[in-house]
Design a protein around this motif. Structure first.
Motif, short mmCIF file in Angstrom:
data_model
loop_
_atom_site.label_atom_id
_atom_site.label_comp_id
_atom_site.label_asym_id
_atom_site.label_seq_id
_atom_site.Cartn_x
_atom_site.Cartn_y
_atom_site.Cartn_z
N ARG B 19 28.66 30.00 21.57
CA ARG B 19 28.42 28.67 22.14
C ARG B 19 28.69 28.74 23.63
O ARG B 19 29.82 29.08 24.04
CB ARG B 19 29.34 27.62 21.51
CG ARG B 19 28.99 26.21 22.00
CD ARG B 19 29.87 25.15 21.37
NE ARG B 19 31.22 25.20 21.91
CZ ARG B 19 32.25 24.53 21.41
NH1 ARG B 19 32.09 23.79 20.32
NH2 ARG B 19 33.45 24.61 21.95
N THR B 20 27.67 28.46 24.42
CA THR B 20 27.87 28.41 25.87
C THR B 20 28.37 27.02 26.24
O THR B 20 28.09 26.04 25.54
CB THR B 20 26.55 28.71 26.62
OG1 THR B 20 25.55 27.78 26.19
CG2 THR B 20 26.11 30.12 26.36
N HIS B 21 29.12 26.94 27.33
CA HIS B 21 29.86 25.70 27.62
C HIS B 21 30.00 25.55 29.13
O HIS B 21 30.49 26.44 29.81
CB HIS B 21 31.24 25.83 26.95
CG HIS B 21 32.07 24.60 26.97
ND1 HIS B 21 33.20 24.45 26.19
CD2 HIS B 21 31.99 23.45 27.66
CE1 HIS B 21 33.75 23.27 26.40
NE2 HIS B 21 33.03 22.65 27.31
N ALA B 22 29.51 24.44 29.62
CA ALA B 22 29.73 24.09 31.03
C ALA B 22 29.95 22.59 31.08
O ALA B 22 29.91 21.91 30.04
CB ALA B 22 28.52 24.49 31.87
N THR B 23 30.19 22.06 32.26
CA THR B 23 30.36 20.60 32.34
C THR B 23 29.32 20.00 33.27
O THR B 23 28.89 20.63 34.24
CB THR B 23 31.76 20.19 32.88
OG1 THR B 23 31.80 20.49 34.28
CG2 THR B 23 32.88 20.88 32.15
N THR B 24 28.94 18.77 32.94
CA THR B 24 28.16 17.98 33.88
C THR B 24 29.08 17.63 35.05
O THR B 24 30.29 17.89 35.00
CB THR B 24 27.67 16.68 33.24
OG1 THR B 24 28.82 15.87 32.94
CG2 THR B 24 26.89 16.94 31.97
N LEU B 25 28.52 17.01 36.07
CA LEU B 25 29.37 16.60 37.18
C LEU B 25 30.51 15.73 36.71
O LEU B 25 31.64 15.82 37.18
CB LEU B 25 28.53 15.81 38.20
CG LEU B 25 27.87 16.61 39.31
CD1 LEU B 25 26.98 15.70 40.12
CD2 LEU B 25 28.90 17.29 40.19
N GLU B 26 30.23 14.85 35.75
CA GLU B 26 31.25 13.91 35.29
C GLU B 26 32.22 14.53 34.30
O GLU B 26 33.19 13.89 33.93
CB GLU B 26 30.57 12.68 34.70
CG GLU B 26 29.96 11.82 35.79
CD GLU B 26 29.10 10.71 35.26
OE1 GLU B 26 28.22 11.01 34.42
OE2 GLU B 26 29.28 9.57 35.68
N GLY B 27 31.94 15.75 33.87
CA GLY B 27 32.89 16.45 33.01
C GLY B 27 32.50 16.51 31.56
O GLY B 27 33.23 17.10 30.75
N ALA B 28 31.38 15.90 31.18
CA ALA B 28 30.95 15.99 29.77
C ALA B 28 30.58 17.44 29.46
O ALA B 28 30.00 18.14 30.29
CB ALA B 28 29.75 15.08 29.54
N ALA B 29 30.94 17.87 28.23
CA ALA B 29 30.68 19.26 27.83
C ALA B 29 29.22 19.42 27.43
O ALA B 29 28.72 18.67 26.59
CB ALA B 29 31.59 19.63 26.66
#
Lengths: 210, 457
Positions: B19-29
């Motif tokens: 599972r790849t994982h990054a955040t939007t600017l607001e922090g949502a995964a």
């Protein structure tokens, strides 16, 4: 006529106060609107008939200040549906101030500039902003007439009817919203769509002289 | 870790799905589940994802009234580039691994507004000055006995807190014992995922817990929070409970994301304290952070809801001040020993993006050091209840955005394009509240805020 009164909003004013600031600035560009603003010294409030939104417009001898809420200083409180400007407003205090009520009514219903004049003003006020095309073509579909501004190296075209163009180009609606609702057709890139929408939002919120 | 090694690692840990994982600017995964061949084939550049992933608000609406050059003129893709050193096995799901990512354009170039990339840039610049940062977060959250579905049906109100006491006790072991089955599962999974935590305890709010993590390099420290928030959410789902990191769920204590950081020289000794004195670097570092604190507030307290937490006498600071061991000043500076010498920043709220939080704080310190700024006098007073003429930090989303727009130091350090884009996102949040919320004069969290923030941040 003397010097125009400065029309401004409080630093943290709500979007509603800013939108009405833009409306009053537009009225101030018309001789009829400017005459009313010059003549009036009063404080009145506009209050939503559907929710808690309310603003106060305080017109003194040299400026017009828009702030949030209903001020106790307000001579008249106009209760209206902000989403439906055609709905009949309820006016508290009208019987005490009939002339004032009439003038405020006139001020809030100064006719909009025509789409061609608005397009000229829109381009003059916004073409320097980021992500704007170098050329803007505005086509009025019911008049079958186009105006273009700037040069053609990156062009964006907006096509719509007189009514929609008039509200769009004075910042009373946003291009992206109008396009998504099918009221306006567009030819151009997403970058320019966001750029023109951003410019319209700045006009709407009284951040530009349009 | 190089590519042959990652294959060996996946063999050894029996990982078949990543599972790849990054955040939007607001922090949502955000991310994808990739099978092993697809994940390996995508290395080193990573897999495609719509550019929308980095250009949407918390509700998934695309940013349509502002622009950044990483976006495509007709909507397009960007890449999620795995940081393969961050790969860990899930522990609960035997086939699954997790890998944190940076967003890049399709040619593999960095995107300046990618939150993780931005923090890497700032940490790298501090490294070039000859210092190494260590940072550690304290994550606060509320735990409820209701499932997320039940919470949604109750409109996130009148939920059943996990702890025993209905008053604002703190550190109560009886409260902690009630939360222990939930937290046991959390720390078990943290250990499996090699997330280094130090302690957890009952917090001031009813049903609130604080989980503290070990100091590490800044990107890893923020990675830890990104991982932990997702993991805590998953534990809640798996146990039929719910959690929230919302800054304010009502009157009283809110969720903070306090962060400690220190600077070491290359030889490992403290750069903040020498000969039992604060170093000149620490003084200019404090000066940089305090002088940018008003502007940084926008990044540290990002949501409309976050400003409901900033009330005096309820823990967050409200002034751009500093004080030795002061928990009411903007910065709590601790210099009683070389080993402990650090700064605690108590302003960030639980709903903030940890990459942006650290980038803003370290960026402020870095600007202070580069310009050799002089700090204000140490505050000798309680930081709350001060006379009205003492300047306060911004107390609204637009006030903070305007302060950030005026902050040239943060603009220079973080990049003006990043700041401009962020400010536009905050204006959009403010406009959304005013156009969608039916209770704009509410003095406490509105339904609009619960719907928008309770589950997603």
């Amino acid at each position: 006529m003397g010097t125009q009164k400065k029309i401004y909003f409080d630093r943290e004013a709500s979007p509603l106060a800013r939108v009405f600031c833009n409306t009053l600035r537009l009225a101030n560009q018309k001789p009829a609107g400017q005459a009313i603003i010059e003549d009036l010294v009063t404080c009145f409030s506009l209050k939503s008939s559907k929710g808690p939104q309310a603003i106060t417009i305080d017109i003194n001898s040299d400026s017009v200040r828009l702030s949030d809420g209903v001020s106790p200083q307000s001579s008249i409180v106009i209760e209206m549906d902000f989403d439906n400007p055609d709905a009949r407003p309820k006016i508290g205090g009208a019987w005490k101030h009939p002339v004032l009520t009439y003038k405020i009514g006139q001020l809030l219903s100064v006719p909009l500039p025509n789409w061609a004049d608005s397009a000229k003003r829109f381009w003059a006020a916004t073409s320097h902003l980021p992500n704007m095309p170098t050329e803007l073509v505005v086509t009025c579909t019911d008049e079958r007439r186009s105006l273009s501004f700037g040069d053609g190296s990156s062009s964006f075209e907006i096509l719509s009817t007189t009514n929609h163009l008039e509200t769009l180009l004075i910042g009373q609606s946003l291009l992206v919203v109008e396009a998504m609702q099918g009221n306006v057709r567009i030819k151009g890139t997403l970058e320019h769509l966001t750029g023109i929408s951003h410019a319209g939002q700045k006009l709407m919120l009284g951040e530009l002289d349009g | 870790m190089d590519e042959p090694t990652i294959e060996e690692w996946m063999d050894r840990h029996h990982v078949e799905i990543v599972r790849t994982h990054a955040t939007t600017l607001e922090g949502a995964a955000v991310g994808k589940y990739l099978n092993r061949p697809k994940f390996l084939k995508s290395l080193p550049d990573g897999h495609n994802i719509a550019d929308l992933a980095l250009a949407m608000d918390i509700t998934g609406s695309p940013h349509m009234s502002f622009w950044h050059d990483f976006r495509h003129g007709q909507f397009g893709d960007i890449l999620m580039r795995p940081d393969i050193d961050s790969i860990v096995s899930d522990g609960t799901d035997p086939d699954l691994g997790h890998c944190l990512c940076d967003f890049t354009d399709v040619h593999g170039n960095d995107i300046s507004i990618c939150p993780r990339t931005l923090l890497k840039k700032i940490a790298g610049e501090i490294d070039e000055l000859g210092y190494h940062v260590k940072a550690a977060f304290e994550l606060e959250f509320f735990i409820f006995r209701n499932t997320f579905d039940q919470a949604r049906r109750r409109q996130y109100k009148n939920l059943d807190p996990v702890t025993a006491s209905t008053s604002n006790n703190i550190y109560l072991l009886r409260n902690a014992h009630k939360a222990k089955p939930f937290m046991d599962e959390v720390v078990k999974r943290l250990n499996w995922q090699r997330v280094s935590w130090e302690s957890w305890s009952d917090e001031g709010g009813v049903g609130q817990v604080e989980l503290s993590f070990s100091p590490t390099d800044p990107v890893k420290a923020a990675d830890t929070i990104v991982r932990a928030k997702q993991l805590i959410y998953e534990v809640a789902v798996d146990l039929g409970m719910s959690v929230t990191f919302m800054a304010s769920i009502g009157p009283g204590y809110g969720n903070g994301l306090h962060v400690h950081h220190s600077l070491q020289k290359k030889d490992g000794t403290s750069a903040f304290r020498e000969n039992e004195e604060k170093t000149p670097l620490l003084k200019s570092w404090i000066a940089g952070i305090t002088s940018t604190m008003a502007g940084a507030t926008s990044l540290l307290c990002p949501t409309f809801n976050a400003y409901r937490r900033l009330t005096e006498f309820t823990s967050p600071p409200v002034t751009a001040t500093w004080g030795e061991e002061s928990k009411t000043a903007g910065l709590r500076v601790i210099t009683r020993t070389d080993d402990l010498a650090r700064i605690e920043h108590r302003l960030p709220s639980g709903d903030a993006n940890p990459y942006l939080v650290l980038a803003a704080i370290l960026g402020g310190g870095l600007a202070g050091a580069r310009k050799n700024l002089t700090p204000p006098e140490e505050s000798q007073f309680v930081g709350w209840g001060l006379p009205d003429d003492v300047p306060r930090l911004p107390n609204s989303i637009m006030g903070a955005a305007e302060a950030l727009a005026e902050d040239t130091l943060l603009g220079e350090t973080l990049g003006q394009d990043v700041i401009d884009y962020w400010i536009n996102t905050r204006k959009l949040e403010w406009l959304s509240f005013h156009s969608e919320c039916s209770d704009i004069e509410a003095k406490t969290s509105t339904q609009w805020e619960y719907n928008r923030y309770f589950e997603l941040l």
